[in-house]
Motif scaffolding. Structure first.
Motif: not given
Length: 298
Positions: A57-63, A159-180
């Motif tokens: 799968x390689x590197x995730x997209x820049x976005x 709190x850090x778990x919640x912040x991590x999920x909120x940050x990860x959600x947009x990243x999954x529009x561009x990266x696969x689950x395995x990449x993220x």
């Protein structure tokens, strides 16, 4: 079919994350919080990188990188250190109930960062969860300041778990689950490298069985469970995924009872129930009454 796969992935996550609370508690006497986090993340990163190379799968997209970096530092890094430290001071079941304040915090962050607003039920739910956390804190006060510190650390983990999920959600529009998951885990491991010396010392002193439990934490609750979480999160909302974790404390309490002979006290259970009830209120929606059709004119 996609919904069933997402549900199956979420179920795997719930069971493996529940086992992590018990595994952390068992390893706590032999590993410092930071070294346990680093050992777990290194084991998880190794497995995930192998999976990534095999899948090509390689590197995730820049976005996707902004969300991956934030979730890597906060969720894989700070969260794990705070949770490990907290579980040295409170039992696994209590820790699981406190960390599951996270979905309410997720909704609060989404209202602030994603413009989803602050409905009254969200604010009421957060107030109820806060009251539950206070009750748990009171129940732990008999153990001195250290137990209260454990409650605070578990809330930091939430709190850090919640912040991590909120940050990860947009990243999954561009990266696969395995990449993220892979690069989030690697970034978390890099953030925990200052604990490398302590990890070497703890591995040398700990029984082999405890060290293997750290490897288990890295392979299953981290590499597998975080990937199945990201897979499901990419196919549903953060709020719904957060709601699936309501089952984690129940599984943790059962596992702790069977494997560690630990059960939270009644006051801690009551406070934990308030925490979860508050999360339920924050994620609920008001019922919409159906509009009655006007009688047809004759």
């Amino acid at each position: 079919m996609p919904e069933k796969r997402a549900l199956a992935a979420a179920t795997v996550t719930v069971v493996l994350w529940a086992s992590a609370f018990v595994g952390i508690r068992a390893a706590a006497p032999h590993f410092a919080p930071g070294s346990l986090a680093l050992g777990r993340l290194l084991a998880g990163s190794l497995v995930l990188v192998v999976f990534l190379l095999v899948s090509k799968q390689g590197l995730p997209p820049r976005a996707a990188w902004r969300g991956i970096v934030i979730s890597g530092v906060l969720w894989f890094g700070v969260y794990m250190v705070a949770l490990n430290w907290g579980e040295q001071l409170v039992d696994a079941g209590t820790a699981a109930m406190l960390v599951n304040v996270g979905p309410a915090v997720m909704a609060l962050l989404a209202g602030w960062l994603l413009g989803e607003g602050f409905p009254p039920r969200l604010l009421l739910g957060i107030a109820v969860s806060f009251a539950g956390a206070v009750v748990v804190g009171v129940s732990m006060s008999g153990g001195g300041r250290s137990s209260v510190l454990g409650v605070v650390l578990c809330l930091v983990a939430a709190v850090t778990y919640a912040a991590g999920v909120v940050a990860q959600k947009p990243a999954l529009r561009y990266a696969s689950a395995l990449q993220a998951t892979t690069f989030g885990c690697v970034i978390g491991a890099v953030a925990c490298l200052p604990f490398a010396g302590q990890l070497v010392h703890d591995v040398a002193e700990a029984p082999a069985g405890v060290t293997l439990s750290v490897v288990y934490l890295g392979v299953f609750p981290t590499a597998v469970a975080f990937t199945t979480w990201a897979y499901a999160l990419a196919r549903t909302t953060a709020g719904r995924m957060g709601a699936t974790t309501y089952a984690v404390p129940v599984v943790v309490i059962l596992l702790s009872w069977v494997l560690l002979a630990e059960v939270p006290g009644w006051l801690a259970l009551a406070g934990g129930a308030l925490c979860l009830a508050g999360v339920g209120v924050s994620r609920s929606r008001p019922r919409v009454r159906p509009v009655e059709a006007a009688p047809a004119s004759r």
